[in-house]
Write an enzyme that holds these catalytic residues in place. Structure first.
Site, short mmCIF file in Angstrom:
data_model
loop_
_atom_site.label_atom_id
_atom_site.label_comp_id
_atom_site.label_asym_id
_atom_site.label_seq_id
_atom_site.Cartn_x
_atom_site.Cartn_y
_atom_site.Cartn_z
N ALA A 95 0.88 -1.17 0.00
CA ALA A 95 0.00 0.00 0.00
C ALA A 95 0.91 1.22 0.00
CB ALA A 95 -0.89 0.00 1.24
N TYR A 158 -2.74 0.59 10.25
CA TYR A 158 -2.76 -0.49 9.25
C TYR A 158 -3.76 -0.16 8.13
CZ TYR A 158 -1.72 -5.18 7.52
OH TYR A 158 -1.30 -6.23 6.74
N LYS A 165 -6.32 -7.24 3.62
CA LYS A 165 -6.11 -8.55 4.25
C LYS A 165 -7.44 -9.25 4.53
CE LYS A 165 -1.57 -8.79 4.57
NZ LYS A 165 -0.81 -9.61 3.60
N LEU A 197 11.68 -5.71 5.92
CA LEU A 197 11.79 -4.49 5.12
C LEU A 197 10.44 -3.77 5.05
CD1 LEU A 197 13.60 -2.81 3.14
CD2 LEU A 197 12.69 -4.24 1.31
P1 NAD Z 1 8.88 -8.02 2.58
O1 NAD Z 1 9.04 -6.59 2.19
O2 NAD Z 1 10.10 -8.79 2.80
O3 NAD Z 1 7.93 -8.76 1.52
C1 NAD Z 1 6.93 -8.10 0.78
C2 NAD Z 1 7.14 -8.52 -0.65
O4 NAD Z 1 6.10 -8.03 -1.49
C3 NAD Z 1 8.47 -8.00 -1.25
O5 NAD Z 1 9.26 -9.07 -1.66
C4 NAD Z 1 8.01 -7.18 -2.45
O6 NAD Z 1 8.90 -7.27 -3.53
C5 NAD Z 1 6.67 -7.85 -2.75
N1 NAD Z 1 5.83 -7.05 -3.63
C6 NAD Z 1 5.25 -5.84 -3.41
N2 NAD Z 1 4.62 -5.41 -4.50
C7 NAD Z 1 4.79 -6.36 -5.46
C8 NAD Z 1 4.39 -6.50 -6.83
N3 NAD Z 1 3.67 -5.55 -7.46
N4 NAD Z 1 4.75 -7.62 -7.51
C9 NAD Z 1 5.49 -8.58 -6.90
N5 NAD Z 1 5.90 -8.52 -5.61
C10 NAD Z 1 5.56 -7.41 -4.91
O7 NAD Z 1 7.97 -8.00 3.91
P2 NAD Z 1 7.29 -9.19 4.73
O8 NAD Z 1 6.99 -8.59 6.06
O9 NAD Z 1 8.10 -10.41 4.62
O10 NAD Z 1 5.89 -9.38 3.99
C11 NAD Z 1 5.47 -10.61 3.43
C12 NAD Z 1 4.01 -10.89 3.72
O11 NAD Z 1 3.85 -11.09 5.12
C13 NAD Z 1 3.05 -9.77 3.34
O12 NAD Z 1 1.86 -10.32 2.83
C14 NAD Z 1 2.77 -9.11 4.68
O13 NAD Z 1 1.54 -8.45 4.68
C15 NAD Z 1 2.76 -10.33 5.57
N6 NAD Z 1 2.90 -10.08 7.01
C16 NAD Z 1 3.96 -9.35 7.49
C17 NAD Z 1 4.07 -9.14 8.86
C18 NAD Z 1 5.19 -8.33 9.44
O14 NAD Z 1 5.09 -7.84 10.57
N7 NAD Z 1 6.30 -8.15 8.74
C19 NAD Z 1 3.11 -9.69 9.74
C20 NAD Z 1 2.06 -10.42 9.21
C21 NAD Z 1 1.96 -10.61 7.83
O1 0WE Z 2 1.38 -6.26 6.05
C1 0WE Z 2 2.20 -5.61 6.64
C2 0WE Z 2 2.96 -4.50 5.96
C3 0WE Z 2 2.61 -4.37 4.53
C4 0WE Z 2 3.13 -3.14 3.84
C5 0WE Z 2 4.26 -2.43 4.23
C6 0WE Z 2 4.68 -1.31 3.51
C7 0WE Z 2 5.86 -0.45 3.90
C8 0WE Z 2 6.50 0.18 2.69
C9 0WE Z 2 2.44 -2.70 2.75
N1 0WE Z 2 2.82 -1.61 2.05
C10 0WE Z 2 3.93 -0.94 2.40
N2 0WE Z 2 4.29 0.15 1.64
C11 0WE Z 2 5.48 0.74 1.76
O2 0WE Z 2 5.76 1.74 1.06
N3 0WE Z 2 2.43 -5.90 7.96
C12 0WE Z 2 1.61 -6.86 8.63
C13 0WE Z 2 3.44 -5.20 8.77
C14 0WE Z 2 2.77 -4.04 9.44
O3 0WE Z 2 2.51 -2.90 8.78
C15 0WE Z 2 1.87 -2.05 9.67
C16 0WE Z 2 1.72 -2.70 10.89
C17 0WE Z 2 2.28 -3.99 10.75
C18 0WE Z 2 2.35 -5.07 11.77
C19 0WE Z 2 1.40 -0.76 9.47
C20 0WE Z 2 0.79 -0.10 10.53
C21 0WE Z 2 0.62 -0.74 11.74
C22 0WE Z 2 1.08 -2.03 11.95
#
Ligand code: NAD
Ligand code: 0WE
Length: 258
Positions: A95, A158, A165, A197
């Protein structure tokens, strides 16, 4: 002898070694699964290639999930190169950053909303459609997506990702209901906050991690390895009776009211 010897999978969403997708890849690879990795753009190609080549027999393919033809090409190539497909993992979300910060009603634009839903939810359906004929050749398969608690409870900031989601989780159920007849299972892991990241850039994320650590029944945050191993369970034959499920891997945070 690995639990997944002879099996293959595609991993969408590795950006670097901190990615949840990479933790999942390591768990699946440890049990013998051969993997294909997709990267979002030239910017990420080198890093993903460096990681992927540490795992034997892996394949590296470009895929922007907003482009149907690129998703189709991934499954066509995997079919040709691996000769079978058992699993794919959707670990992709996006987003616009400023829409994850302000007040929800004020910062959520029509364009941002569309993009977040396209990348974070619709892409699962598009992938499932392309994977299905390849899964069918070997009598079934399993699909795993990554989600977050903000789909059902309000987490400050969020915002539109919560809606995306919620849509993704509904997609898991609709796909599971349809594809069960083909022995294709569809599940999601709802992970607790992990310092990836995608998370690091978010305002107040460190404070949120501390809050989660204090309140969760296990009094800590979830480790990447734990998300990887839960994914291993869900895609493996050990979970052959589980589909349409959203499983929390969050140290129990979701069960606590205060
Ligand atoms: P991450 O940044 O390592 O992974 C996000 C990935 O999305 C990246 O590899 C990015 O290249 C890919 N992406 C974004 N736009 C894209 C596009 N147009 N085409 C192809 N790929 C694209 O971060 P993460 O935290 O490992 O996120 C992975 C998943 O886990 C996400 O669905 C996120 O919502 C979910 N998640 C994350 C957390 C957290 O706290 N980090 C918690 C619960 C769920
Ligand atoms: O799903 C996510 C994060 C997804 C995400 C993160 C970014 C950062 C960089 C989607 N879009 C972007 N766009 C960017 O430009 N999570 C579950 C991790 C997360 O994100 C939050 C959280 C948590 C946990 C945002 C606000 C509050 C809590």
């Amino acid at each position: 002898m690995g639990m997944l010897d002879g099996r293959t999978g595609v991993i969408f969403g590795v950006a670097n070694s901190r990615s949840i997708a990479w933790a999942i890849a390591q768990s699946l690879s440890r049990e013998g699964m051969r993997l294909a990795f997709t990267y979002q753009g030239e910017r990420l190609k080198e890093g993903v290639t460096e990681l992927a080549t540490t795992l034997p027999g892996s394949l590296i393919l470009p895929c922007d999930v907003t482009i149907d033809s690129e998703i189709a090409a991934v499954f066509r190539t995997v079919d040709r190169e691996f000769g079978r497909l058992d699993t794919f993992v959707h670990s992709v979300a996006f987003a616009p950053k400023h829409e994850l910060e302000g007040p929800f009603s004020e910062t959520t634009s029509r364009e941002g909303f569309k993009l977040a839903h396209d990348i974070s939810s619709y892409s699962l359906v598009a992938m499932a459609r392309e994977a299905t004929p390849v899964f069918e050749k070997n009598g079934g398969g399993s699909i795993l997506a990554l989600t977050y608690y903000g789909s059902t409870k309000v987490i400050p900031g969020y915002n539109l990702m919560g809606l995306a989601k919620a849509s993704l989780e509904a997609g898991v159920r609709y796909l599971a209901a349809e594809l069960g007849a083909k022995n294709i299972r569809v599940n999601a892991i709802s992970a607790g906050p992990v310092n990836t990241l995608a998370a690091r850039g978010i305002r107040g994320f460190t404070t949120m991690m501390r809050h989660h650590e204090k309140l969760s029944p296990l009094h800590r945050n979830v480790e990447l390895r734990e998300v990887g191993d839960a994914a291993l369970f869900l895609v493996s034959p050990m979970a052959s009776g589980i589909t349409g499920e959203v499983m929390f891997v969050d140290c129990g945070y979701n069960i606590v009211a205060v």
